[in-house]
Design a protein around this motif. Structure first.
Motif, PDB file in Angstrom:
ATOM      1  N   PHE A 146      47.606  76.265  26.946  1.00 43.11           N
ATOM      2  CA  PHE A 146      46.284  77.056  27.530  1.00 43.11           C
ATOM      3  C   PHE A 146      44.695  76.883  26.545  1.00 43.11           C
ATOM      4  CE2 PHE A 146      49.179  77.941  30.716  1.00 43.11           C
ATOM      5  CZ  PHE A 146      49.035  77.673  31.273  1.00 43.11           C
TER       6      PHE A 146
ATOM      7  N   ILE B 239      40.915  77.801  35.131  1.00 46.46           N
ATOM      8  CA  ILE B 239      41.530  76.896  34.666  1.00 46.46           C
ATOM      9  C   ILE B 239      41.185  75.874  34.640  1.00 46.46           C
ATOM     10  CG2 ILE B 239      43.890  76.698  33.523  1.00 46.46           C
ATOM     11  CD1 ILE B 239      44.434  79.499  34.178  1.00 46.46           C
TER      12      ILE B 239
ATOM     13  N   LEU C 105      40.383  77.414  39.801  1.00 48.21           N
ATOM     14  CA  LEU C 105      41.304  76.811  39.325  1.00 48.21           C
ATOM     15  C   LEU C 105      39.954  75.229  39.696  1.00 48.21           C
ATOM     16  CD1 LEU C 105      43.368  75.186  41.600  1.00 48.21           C
ATOM     17  CD2 LEU C 105      44.446  77.134  41.052  1.00 48.21           C
TER      18      LEU C 105
ATOM     19  N   TYR D  12      38.814  78.075  30.696  1.00 50.32           N
ATOM     20  CA  TYR D  12      40.242  76.953  29.746  1.00 50.32           C
ATOM     21  C   TYR D  12      41.196  75.790  29.956  1.00 50.32           C
ATOM     22  CZ  TYR D  12      40.748  81.630  26.331  1.00 50.32           C
ATOM     23  OH  TYR D  12      40.430  81.990  25.758  1.00 50.32           O
TER      24      TYR D  12
ATOM     25  N   PHE E 198      49.253  80.378  35.916  1.00 51.53           N
ATOM     26  CA  PHE E 198      48.342  80.096  35.502  1.00 51.53           C
ATOM     27  C   PHE E 198      47.625  81.730  35.868  1.00 51.53           C
ATOM     28  CE2 PHE E 198      46.491  75.556  36.856  1.00 51.53           C
ATOM     29  CZ  PHE E 198      47.220  74.649  36.311  1.00 51.53           C
TER      30      PHE E 198
END
Length: 323
Positions: free
Chosen positions: A167, A3, A31, A81, A96
């Motif tokens: 998202f 993410i 992330l 995403y 998340f």
């Protein structure tokens, strides 16, 4: 699933520390945080200079505005995403992880979540997204457990048009060439509608993912009564034009939800702008609404309407169309 979170920096100063920490301290490990320095002031640059984490990607540009900064951030994302967070707001530490789990289960290109507003002195207030999520869940139960794509898009359009509650699959962003409109305020309205229209699958997650802080000591759009309010007319006009040409326009519930959201903000801006500017605002608004497809302003009864505004806002539009 990786993410990417896009954050822009301008004048947030020390407030930015908690925002950055809320992303880097997520329980979901995969992330990256893409921070765009949009010509930040000295205090904010000092905070940026403190960052020493390989998951942070710092991008610099001369001041070009929020939309341009977000768009530049999007171009530097490598995650599967993408989400957004203002540099003075925070993500819940589980945000998340919850999003990744929901996406893994259903594979939606677009996931919408809820937020909460924090007022000075600590009062918390839910956004109307909560009502939308609850009513959408009730409709899904009545339909046997799942919403159709058309219904999911309609309910998604009734969520607050803000960047932090989404998202978004990077594949969707690239396929639809999604970006924020430059040189306009109220940019989230257009982006919100277009990302929903282009999504091939939409999921609504009834979970609080972020906290938006309403600041009294720092200028915010909702606390201003300047000419900035006129920008809502241009942004809404572009949204109506682009959506009228999109196949999703035939989804009457989605079309109605978009109209309700746009008319709500148009009405709010008209009411809150200075009296000396109201006549000019109304003249421009009348011209804009008369150029839009009139089907936007015949809002179907079954349109998602969590605030019960449908008839009032439909009448608001009609007064400009018939006067």
């Amino acid at each position: 699933m990786k993410i990417s979170c896009v954050m822009t920096a301008f004048s947030e100063g020390a407030l930015m520390r908690q925002s950055v920490a809320s992303v880097l301290n997520q329980t979901h490990a995969d992330l990256e945080l893409v921070i765009v320095d949009d010509g930040a002031n000295a205090e904010t640059k000092a905070v940026l200079a403190e960052l020493d984490d390989p998951r942070v990607k710092l991008v610099e540009q001369s001041n070009d505005g929020l939309s341009a900064a977000r768009n530049r951030g999007l171009r530097h994302c490598s995650g599967d995403y993408v989400c957004f967070l203002d540099a003075d707001d925070v993500r819940a530490p589980w945000a998340f992880a919850e999003a990744a789990q929901a996406i893994a289960e259903q594979g939606a290109e677009l996931l919408l979540v809820r937020g909460v507003m924090a007022w000075p002195h600590g009062r918390l207030e839910s956004f109307f997204d909560e009502s939308s999520a609850e009513q959408a869940a009730a409709e899904a139960r009545e339909a046997g457990g799942h919403l159709s794509l058309a219904a999911a898009k309609a309910w998604a359009a009734s969520f607050e048009p803000q960047s932090a509650n989404k998202f978004i699959s990077r594949a969707l962003i690239e396929r639809a060439s999604l970006s924020f409109p430059n040189d306009h305020f109220f940019e989230d309205i257009l982006f919100h509608a277009l990302v929903i229209a282009h999504a091939r699958s939409v999921q609504l997650l009834n979970a609080r993912s972020f906290t938006y802080f309403h600041r009294q000591l720092r200028p915010q759009l909702t606390g201003s009564s300047t000419e900035i309010r006129f920008d809502i007319i241009g942004t809404a006009t572009v949204a109506f034009q682009l959506l009228a040409a999109h196949p999703e326009f035939e989804n009457a519930r989605f079309r109605g939800a978009v109209a309700i959201g746009a008319l709500r903000l148009l009405s709010w801006c008209e009411d809150s702008i200075s009296r000396r500017q109201q006549h000019a605002f109304r003249v421009l608004l009348r011209r804009a609404l008369r150029k839009a497809d009139p089907r936007f302003f015949v809002i179907a009864e079954e349109t998602p309407d969590p605030r019960g505004e449908r008839l009032k806002l439909q009448a608001y539009a009609q007064q400009y169309l018939t006067a």
